[in-house]
Design an enzyme around this catalytic site. Structure first.
Site, PDB file in Angstrom:
ATOM      1  N   TYR A  36       0.826  -1.209   0.000  1.00  0.00           N
ATOM      2  CA  TYR A  36       0.000   0.000   0.000  1.00  0.00           C
ATOM      3  C   TYR A  36       0.862   1.263   0.000  1.00  0.00           C
ATOM      4  CZ  TYR A  36      -3.876  -3.033   1.608  1.00  0.00           C
ATOM      5  OH  TYR A  36      -4.815  -4.018   1.749  1.00  0.00           O
ATOM      6  N   HIS A  94       0.592 -11.828   2.175  1.00  0.00           N
ATOM      7  CA  HIS A  94      -0.401 -11.077   1.415  1.00  0.00           C
ATOM      8  C   HIS A  94      -1.048 -11.928   0.311  1.00  0.00           C
ATOM      9  CE1 HIS A  94      -1.508  -6.710   0.214  1.00  0.00           C
ATOM     10  NE2 HIS A  94      -2.485  -7.539  -0.089  1.00  0.00           N
TER      11      HIS A  94
END
Length: 254
Positions: A36, A94
């Site tokens: 991010y 992730h």
């Protein structure tokens, strides 16, 4: 792992004041990720807040290009530095792609847990088969599994696995990436209860045992409205109507 019923997804948030405001209005679960690019923003917002660190569960994720053991350790240390923390409550794999190898990656996560810099080990975007492999390799239990989950994409098989093994299913993109107001069934339920379609999505997910939605919001009004969605009491017929939506649209496939 016991997580608050609604957390804050932070992808795209670039202002630490948004994080501080979220904590002020009642959020106690912040979800970020290395990819991010805003771990420092989340850490800065947490530092600006009067809410005690001990009361906030912070989660981040190791991206797919850093799942070799040495990279897991190095990038987790970098994440902690950006967050300004000595430890995180939840560290996710992730996605099980690219450099992911369960026999090499997961022991590196176990080592971080044993070292006390990670409280819980999470997985994200795993299939049931991949979850079973991870369970066999990990010493620690799965603390959470984060997946896309909204009215247009309902991975019930993953929810069943989470319930069977006693961990929460964390739902990202719970508002269908801004499309809640385009879903006929959601709009009908929203009009019935005089609430927004977004609130219906969150109330529907929050009503599911073991599901923790993490919607993104930036304004104080939206942050507050998302938390208040927990108080909406949808009727069984409303929940069933949403459950029966047949369209399957994964918005963020691999």
């Amino acid at each position: 792992m016991q997580l608050p019923s609604i957390g804050l997804g932070t992808m795209g948030i670039e202002d630490p004041e948004t994080i501080a405001t979220a904590l002020e209005v009642g959020y106690r679960h912040l979800d970020t990720a290395q990819i991010y690019g805003n771990e420092a923003v989340v850490g800065d917002g947490l530092a600006r807040s009067d809410v005690s660190r001990r009361k906030v569960q912070v989660a981040t994720k190791v991206w797919a290009d850093s799942l070799e053991p040495d990279a897991v350790r190095r990038t987790t240390e970098e994440s902690l530095e950006r967050l300004g923390l000595e430890s995180v409550d939840l560290l996710y794999v992730h996605r099980p792609i690219e450099t992911y190898d369960p026999e090499r990656t997961l022991p590196a996560f176990d080592a971080l847990s044993e070292a006390g810099v990670v409280d819980g080990i999470g997985l994200s975007n795993f299939s049931r088969e991949e979850l079973e492999t991870a369970r066999a390799v990990l010493d620690a239990p799965i603390a959470a599994h984060q997946v896309e989950y909204h009215p247009l994409f309902q991975p019930e098989n993953l929810l069943e696995h989470a319930r069977e093994h006693g961990y929460p299913l964390v739902a990202y993109s719970p508002l269908a990436n801004g499309r809640a107001g385009e879903i006929e069934e959601i709009v009908a339920v929203a009009e019935k209860h005089d609430v927004t379609p977004e609130a219906v999505c969150l109330a529907w997910l929050a009503a599911k045992d073991g599901v923790v939605p993490v919607p993104k919001a930036s304004s104080r009004g939206h942050l507050t409205a998302n938390l208040e969605a927990r108080e909406i009491d949808l009727e069984p017929t409303d929940l069933e109507r949403i459950d029966r939506i047949e369209r399957t649209e994964e918005l963020f496939p691999e």
